[in-house]
Design a protein around this motif. Structure first.
Motif, PDB file in Angstrom:
ATOM      1  N   PHE A  38       0.853  -1.181   0.000  1.00 30.10           N
ATOM      2  CA  PHE A  38       0.000   0.000   0.000  1.00 30.10           C
ATOM      3  C   PHE A  38       0.892   1.236   0.000  1.00 30.10           C
ATOM      4  O   PHE A  38       2.020   1.195   0.505  1.00 30.10           O
ATOM      5  CB  PHE A  38      -0.894   0.025   1.247  1.00 30.10           C
ATOM      6  CG  PHE A  38      -1.826  -1.139   1.342  1.00 30.10           C
ATOM      7  CD1 PHE A  38      -3.077  -1.096   0.738  1.00 30.10           C
ATOM      8  CD2 PHE A  38      -1.468  -2.291   2.029  1.00 30.10           C
ATOM      9  CE1 PHE A  38      -3.947  -2.176   0.823  1.00 30.10           C
ATOM     10  CE2 PHE A  38      -2.329  -3.373   2.122  1.00 30.10           C
ATOM     11  CZ  PHE A  38      -3.574  -3.309   1.512  1.00 30.10           C
ATOM     12  N   MET A  40       0.813   5.679   0.611  1.00 25.50           N
ATOM     13  CA  MET A  40       0.083   6.870   1.045  1.00 25.50           C
ATOM     14  C   MET A  40       1.076   7.961   1.422  1.00 25.50           C
ATOM     15  O   MET A  40       2.275   7.692   1.579  1.00 25.50           O
ATOM     16  CB  MET A  40      -0.840   6.551   2.222  1.00 25.50           C
ATOM     17  CG  MET A  40      -0.116   6.122   3.479  1.00 25.50           C
ATOM     18  SD  MET A  40      -1.194   5.814   4.923  1.00 25.50           S
ATOM     19  CE  MET A  40      -2.377   4.673   4.296  1.00 25.50           C
ATOM     20  N   LYS A  59      -3.953  -4.575   8.018  1.00 26.82           N
ATOM     21  CA  LYS A  59      -3.956  -3.604   6.921  1.00 26.82           C
ATOM     22  C   LYS A  59      -4.027  -2.187   7.467  1.00 26.82           C
ATOM     23  O   LYS A  59      -4.689  -1.317   6.911  1.00 26.82           O
ATOM     24  CB  LYS A  59      -5.118  -3.881   5.967  1.00 26.82           C
ATOM     25  CG  LYS A  59      -4.961  -5.190   5.211  1.00 26.82           C
ATOM     26  CD  LYS A  59      -6.065  -5.400   4.215  1.00 26.82           C
ATOM     27  CE  LYS A  59      -5.904  -6.749   3.542  1.00 26.82           C
ATOM     28  NZ  LYS A  59      -6.954  -6.973   2.543  1.00 26.82           N
ATOM     29  N   LEU A  72      -4.495   1.260   5.836  1.00 23.25           N
ATOM     30  CA  LEU A  72      -3.643   1.287   4.651  1.00 23.25           C
ATOM     31  C   LEU A  72      -4.481   1.235   3.375  1.00 23.25           C
ATOM     32  O   LEU A  72      -4.052   1.718   2.333  1.00 23.25           O
ATOM     33  CB  LEU A  72      -2.647   0.122   4.683  1.00 23.25           C
ATOM     34  CG  LEU A  72      -1.602   0.172   5.796  1.00 23.25           C
ATOM     35  CD1 LEU A  72      -0.801  -1.130   5.829  1.00 23.25           C
ATOM     36  CD2 LEU A  72      -0.688   1.369   5.626  1.00 23.25           C
ATOM     37  N   GLU A  73      -5.662   0.672   3.456  1.00 24.95           N
ATOM     38  CA  GLU A  73      -6.532   0.561   2.275  1.00 24.95           C
ATOM     39  C   GLU A  73      -7.180   1.889   1.908  1.00 24.95           C
ATOM     40  O   GLU A  73      -7.220   2.271   0.741  1.00 24.95           O
ATOM     41  CB  GLU A  73      -7.613  -0.489   2.509  1.00 24.95           C
ATOM     42  CG  GLU A  73      -7.070  -1.892   2.634  1.00 24.95           C
ATOM     43  CD  GLU A  73      -8.160  -2.892   2.952  1.00 24.95           C
ATOM     44  OE1 GLU A  73      -8.320  -3.818   2.136  1.00 24.95           O
ATOM     45  OE2 GLU A  73      -8.837  -2.742   3.983  1.00 24.95           O
ATOM     46  N   SER A  74      -7.697   2.599   2.898  1.00 21.64           N
ATOM     47  CA  SER A  74      -8.471   3.810   2.615  1.00 21.64           C
ATOM     48  C   SER A  74      -7.779   5.102   3.039  1.00 21.64           C
ATOM     49  O   SER A  74      -8.165   6.187   2.590  1.00 21.64           O
ATOM     50  CB  SER A  74      -9.824   3.738   3.323  1.00 21.64           C
ATOM     51  OG  SER A  74      -9.638   3.821   4.732  1.00 21.64           O
ATOM     52  N   GLY A  75      -6.815   5.017   3.935  1.00 18.44           N
ATOM     53  CA  GLY A  75      -6.170   6.208   4.478  1.00 18.44           C
ATOM     54  C   GLY A  75      -6.951   6.855   5.602  1.00 18.44           C
ATOM     55  O   GLY A  75      -6.549   7.879   6.149  1.00 18.44           O
ATOM     56  N   GLN A  84      -7.939  11.889   7.405  1.00 21.08           N
ATOM     57  CA  GLN A  84      -7.719  11.137   6.177  1.00 21.08           C
ATOM     58  C   GLN A  84      -6.317  11.392   5.651  1.00 21.08           C
ATOM     59  O   GLN A  84      -5.837  12.524   5.684  1.00 21.08           O
ATOM     60  CB  GLN A  84      -8.745  11.577   5.120  1.00 21.08           C
ATOM     61  CG  GLN A  84      -8.742  10.788   3.849  1.00 21.08           C
ATOM     62  CD  GLN A  84      -9.405   9.433   3.985  1.00 21.08           C
ATOM     63  OE1 GLN A  84     -10.351   9.277   4.760  1.00 21.08           O
ATOM     64  NE2 GLN A  84      -8.913   8.456   3.252  1.00 21.08           N
ATOM     65  N   ARG A  86      -4.026  10.808   2.120  1.00 18.78           N
ATOM     66  CA  ARG A  86      -4.199  10.505   0.690  1.00 18.78           C
ATOM     67  C   ARG A  86      -3.454   9.220   0.349  1.00 18.78           C
ATOM     68  O   ARG A  86      -2.272   9.077   0.652  1.00 18.78           O
ATOM     69  CB  ARG A  86      -3.668  11.662  -0.157  1.00 18.78           C
ATOM     70  CG  ARG A  86      -3.852  11.445  -1.638  1.00 18.78           C
ATOM     71  CD  ARG A  86      -3.543  12.675  -2.438  1.00 18.78           C
ATOM     72  NE  ARG A  86      -2.232  13.215  -2.092  1.00 18.78           N
ATOM     73  CZ  ARG A  86      -1.483  13.910  -2.914  1.00 18.78           C
ATOM     74  NH1 ARG A  86      -1.907  14.207  -4.120  1.00 18.78           N
ATOM     75  NH2 ARG A  86      -0.306  14.353  -2.539  1.00 18.78           N
ATOM     76  N   THR A  87      -4.163   8.266  -0.252  1.00 20.87           N
ATOM     77  CA  THR A  87      -3.553   7.016  -0.689  1.00 20.87           C
ATOM     78  C   THR A  87      -3.182   7.136  -2.162  1.00 20.87           C
ATOM     79  O   THR A  87      -3.786   7.908  -2.909  1.00 20.87           O
ATOM     80  CB  THR A  87      -4.504   5.816  -0.486  1.00 20.87           C
ATOM     81  OG1 THR A  87      -5.692   6.026  -1.232  1.00 20.87           O
ATOM     82  CG2 THR A  87      -4.826   5.618   0.990  1.00 20.87           C
ATOM     83  N   SER A  89      -2.110   4.711  -5.676  1.00 21.45           N
ATOM     84  CA  SER A  89      -2.129   3.358  -6.232  1.00 21.45           C
ATOM     85  C   SER A  89      -0.702   2.834  -6.377  1.00 21.45           C
ATOM     86  O   SER A  89       0.187   3.535  -6.860  1.00 21.45           O
ATOM     87  CB  SER A  89      -2.804   3.357  -7.605  1.00 21.45           C
ATOM     88  OG  SER A  89      -4.155   3.713  -7.485  1.00 21.45           O
TER      89      SER A  89
END
Length: 109
Positions: A38, A40, A59, A72-75, A84, A86-87, A89
């Protein structure tokens, strides 16, 4: 989309992180115990602590400054905390890690 090679999976310790400096800021790239990857921003939404120095569990990562837990998936901050990160890709292509930098440019504009 602009995918940029940033290293190899084995460059990141299991349940750890490494950082990539970009023109738009520092990005933390995390590896879980299950070898998921992941990425971010390397900045906690609470006090801007370096998430790359936190503890990876499942995660999530726990900020080293005040123990905020960040998905780690959504931030998103977990539990009673709100905020929040920012994540970005990231892709694992047979052990080669690639970061999608177009997202950074668009978000910075």
């Amino acid at each position: 989309m602009t995918w940029v090679t940033i290293g190899r999976l084995e460059d990141i310790p299991v349940r750890g992180a490494r950082c990539v400096n970009t023109p738009e800021g520092r990005i933390a790239v995390f590896r879980t115990a299950d070898n998921e990857v992941f990425a971010m921003e390397d900045s906690c939404p609470h006090k801007r602590g370096p998430l790359s120095q936190g503890i990876v569990h499942g995660k999530s990562v726990t900020c080293p400054l005040h123990n905020w837990v960040i998905s780690l998936e959504s931030g998103a901050a977990q539990g009673a905390d709100s905020g929040q990160v920012r994540t970005i890709s990231v892709r694992n292509d047979n052990g080669t890690l690639l970061l999608e930098l177009t997202e950074l440019r668009v978000a910075a504009e």
